[in-house]
Design a protein around this motif. Structure first.
Motif, mmCIF file in Angstrom:
data_model
loop_
_atom_site.group_PDB
_atom_site.id
_atom_site.type_symbol
_atom_site.label_atom_id
_atom_site.label_comp_id
_atom_site.label_asym_id
_atom_site.label_seq_id
_atom_site.Cartn_x
_atom_site.Cartn_y
_atom_site.Cartn_z
ATOM 1 N N TYR A 20 0.826 -1.212 0.000
ATOM 2 C CA TYR A 20 0.000 0.000 0.000
ATOM 3 C C TYR A 20 0.861 1.264 0.000
ATOM 4 C CZ TYR A 20 -4.020 -2.898 1.118
ATOM 5 O OH TYR A 20 -5.023 -3.825 1.068
ATOM 6 N N TRP A 38 -1.876 5.747 2.738
ATOM 7 C CA TRP A 38 -2.916 4.783 3.107
ATOM 8 C C TRP A 38 -2.487 4.011 4.347
ATOM 9 C CZ3 TRP A 38 -4.278 -0.135 4.167
ATOM 10 C CH2 TRP A 38 -5.614 -0.482 4.021
ATOM 11 N N ARG A 47 -3.036 5.766 7.612
ATOM 12 C CA ARG A 47 -4.415 5.819 8.117
ATOM 13 C C ARG A 47 -4.926 4.438 8.531
ATOM 14 N NH1 ARG A 47 -8.263 4.905 10.015
ATOM 15 N NH2 ARG A 47 -10.392 5.744 9.814
ATOM 16 N N TYR A 48 -4.732 3.431 7.654
ATOM 17 C CA TYR A 48 -5.357 2.136 7.901
ATOM 18 C C TYR A 48 -4.357 1.010 8.196
ATOM 19 C CZ TYR A 48 -9.509 4.342 5.909
ATOM 20 O OH TYR A 48 -10.563 5.172 5.681
ATOM 21 N N GLU A 104 -2.279 0.203 10.631
ATOM 22 C CA GLU A 104 -2.295 -0.465 11.933
ATOM 23 C C GLU A 104 -3.525 -1.372 12.069
ATOM 24 O OE1 GLU A 104 -1.370 0.784 16.567
ATOM 25 O OE2 GLU A 104 -2.153 2.260 15.173
ATOM 26 N N GLU A 105 -4.652 -0.859 11.573
ATOM 27 C CA GLU A 105 -5.886 -1.662 11.655
ATOM 28 C C GLU A 105 -5.779 -2.916 10.796
ATOM 29 O OE1 GLU A 105 -9.646 0.507 11.041
ATOM 30 O OE2 GLU A 105 -8.439 2.288 11.277
ATOM 31 N N LEU A 106 -5.239 -2.743 9.574
ATOM 32 C CA LEU A 106 -5.116 -3.898 8.682
ATOM 33 C C LEU A 106 -4.140 -4.921 9.266
ATOM 34 C CD1 LEU A 106 -5.810 -5.316 6.073
ATOM 35 C CD2 LEU A 106 -4.133 -3.916 4.890
ATOM 36 N N ASP A 124 -5.433 -10.976 -2.610
ATOM 37 C CA ASP A 124 -6.335 -9.865 -2.308
ATOM 38 C C ASP A 124 -5.554 -8.641 -1.821
ATOM 39 O OD1 ASP A 124 -9.206 -9.036 -1.825
ATOM 40 O OD2 ASP A 124 -8.355 -8.717 0.155
ATOM 41 N N LEU A 125 -4.569 -8.875 -0.970
ATOM 42 C CA LEU A 125 -3.767 -7.761 -0.454
ATOM 43 C C LEU A 125 -2.958 -7.093 -1.567
ATOM 44 C CD1 LEU A 125 -2.416 -9.177 2.926
ATOM 45 C CD2 LEU A 125 -3.901 -7.201 2.627
ATOM 46 N N ALA A 164 -5.400 -5.205 -3.837
ATOM 47 C CA ALA A 164 -5.952 -4.022 -3.163
ATOM 48 C C ALA A 164 -4.870 -2.945 -3.000
ATOM 49 C CB ALA A 164 -6.524 -4.419 -1.802
ATOM 50 N N GLU A 222 -4.940 0.791 -4.520
ATOM 51 C CA GLU A 222 -4.770 2.009 -3.718
ATOM 52 C C GLU A 222 -3.641 2.872 -4.267
ATOM 53 O OE1 GLU A 222 -6.755 3.185 -1.551
ATOM 54 O OE2 GLU A 222 -8.014 1.401 -1.408
ATOM 55 N N ARG A 268 -5.033 4.718 -7.120
ATOM 56 C CA ARG A 268 -5.845 5.834 -6.609
ATOM 57 C C ARG A 268 -4.948 6.970 -6.144
ATOM 58 N NH1 ARG A 268 -11.109 4.354 -5.743
ATOM 59 N NH2 ARG A 268 -11.412 2.127 -5.955
ATOM 60 N N GLY A 294 -11.811 -10.569 1.351
ATOM 61 C CA GLY A 294 -10.391 -10.555 1.674
ATOM 62 C C GLY A 294 -10.072 -9.326 2.523
ATOM 63 N N PRO A 295 -8.956 -9.363 3.248
ATOM 64 C CA PRO A 295 -8.605 -8.214 4.100
ATOM 65 C C PRO A 295 -8.377 -6.937 3.309
ATOM 66 C CG PRO A 295 -6.788 -9.791 3.984
ATOM 67 C CD PRO A 295 -7.963 -10.440 3.340
ATOM 68 N N GLY A 296 -7.780 -7.072 2.116
ATOM 69 C CA GLY A 296 -7.537 -5.889 1.283
ATOM 70 C C GLY A 296 -8.832 -5.317 0.743
ATOM 71 N N THR A 297 -9.720 -6.200 0.298
ATOM 72 C CA THR A 297 -11.019 -5.754 -0.218
ATOM 73 C C THR A 297 -11.797 -5.036 0.870
ATOM 74 O OG1 THR A 297 -11.058 -7.628 -1.724
ATOM 75 C CG2 THR A 297 -13.146 -6.542 -1.313
ATOM 76 N N TYR A 336 -10.726 -3.450 3.644
ATOM 77 C CA TYR A 336 -10.248 -2.121 4.026
ATOM 78 C C TYR A 336 -10.258 -1.135 2.858
ATOM 79 C CZ TYR A 336 -9.560 -2.541 8.901
ATOM 80 O OH TYR A 336 -9.818 -2.640 10.238
ATOM 81 N N ARG A 360 -5.259 -1.998 18.363
ATOM 82 C CA ARG A 360 -5.087 -1.871 16.912
ATOM 83 C C ARG A 360 -6.408 -1.924 16.171
ATOM 84 N NH1 ARG A 360 -0.358 -6.061 15.509
ATOM 85 N NH2 ARG A 360 -1.771 -7.355 16.700
ATOM 86 N N THR A 361 -7.487 -2.184 16.881
ATOM 87 C CA THR A 361 -8.785 -2.271 16.199
ATOM 88 C C THR A 361 -9.546 -0.961 16.353
ATOM 89 O OG1 THR A 361 -9.872 -3.162 18.152
ATOM 90 C CG2 THR A 361 -8.949 -4.751 16.604
#
Lengths: 155, 116
Positions: free
Chosen positions: A13, A17, A20-21, A23-25, A45-46, A49, A53, A56, B46-49, B51, B71-72
């Motif tokens: 990523y 990005w 912002r996200y 740590e959550e991911l 998928d990662l 994605a 990004e 974008r 999927g995790p990427g999809t 987020y 972290r959540t």
């Protein structure tokens, strides 16, 4: 899955990005995998994605980017890829022509491998140029149809 | 009547629709969203999809993040998101109603090679 591996996946990523996200991911990946491995579908998928990004982030995709902006970014991509391709092609042509005449038969394995690698890189470069063109052309047409020509001509 | 172009964009397994549907019952963080969506829609995002969709929904103001715990970070539906979900459901409902009407009207066809 170790924290180090999770952070490597986040490298797919763009930095903004991740800020912002990220740590959550990473937390989600930790919950999904525990000590186990990440499945190939999740990996794919990662990567996809992250690539999306990055597109974008460059203004090449996304709902918020107007067709004109996408067309300009796409054309810039094609121009850069084409320039790189031409410069690289000229360099290969200039420095690799008749290389067999100057290398003894016993020492051709390494140059031959390098030449093959260059050919593969050229093929990948060509594919990128074509992909960039295929991406940019519909957006350029949409941009021109929506009155973009007058915008281009405007000083 | 919904915009036809918009209606074509709504699919039952669209990640934004699934996320908004999941958040309609309350705030959830990423992993809880994945589990909930798999539970009610049998779709493994999927995790990427996930987020990627969360980012776009948040950017459009359809969902908002709450205070992070560790972290959540939980997300919840905004009033605009609720309206958007209702609009999406309306578009899907129009297709379901149309399909139901056509099925009621259309005569049953015997399977190929089968006996009527």
């Amino acid at each position: 899955m170790s924290a180090h591996k999770r952070s490597l996946w986040l490298r797919c990523y763009p930095p903004a990005w991740r800020a912002r996200y990220g740590e959550e991911l990473e937390g989600l990946l930790a919950e999904m995998t525990g000590d186990g491995r990440l499945g190939w579908r999740a990996r794919r998928d990662l990567v996809w994605a992250g690539f999306s990004e990055r597109l974008r982030g460059c203004g090449l995709a996304g709902d918020g980017v107007p067709p004109g902006g996408q067309a300009k970014a796409g054309m810039l991509l094609v121009l850069c890829a084409w320039t790189l391709f031409v410069v690289g092609g000229v360099a290969v042509q200039r420095f690799s022509e008749h290389w067999q005449d100057f290398a003894p038969a016993s020492a051709r394995a390494l140059p031959s491998g390098a030449f093959q690698a260059l050919l593969i890189a050229a093929l990948i470069g060509s594919a990128l140029v074509l992909a960039g063109g295929a991406f940019a052309l519909p957006r350029l047409l949409a941009f021109l149809r929506s009155g973009g020509w007058s915008e281009i001509r405007r000083p | 009547m919904p915009d036809q172009k918009q209606a074509r964009q709504v699919r039952a397994n669209d990640p934004p629709l699934l996320i908004l549907t999941s958040l309609a019952s309350g705030a959830k963080h990423g992993y809880a969203l994945l589990q909930d969506i798999e539970g009610f829609a049998d779709v493994q995002l999927g995790p990427g999809t996930l987020y990627g969709a969360i980012g776009r929904l948040e950017q459009r103001g359809l969902i908002e993040s709450l205070a992070a715990s560790g972290r959540t970070r939980p997300y919840r539906l905004t009033p605009v998101g609720r309206e958007a979900l209702e609009a999406m459901l309306g578009e899907l409902r129009a297709i379901v109603d149309e399909a139901s009407t056509r099925l009621r009207v259309a005569p049953r066809v015997a399977p190929v090679g089968g006996h009527a």
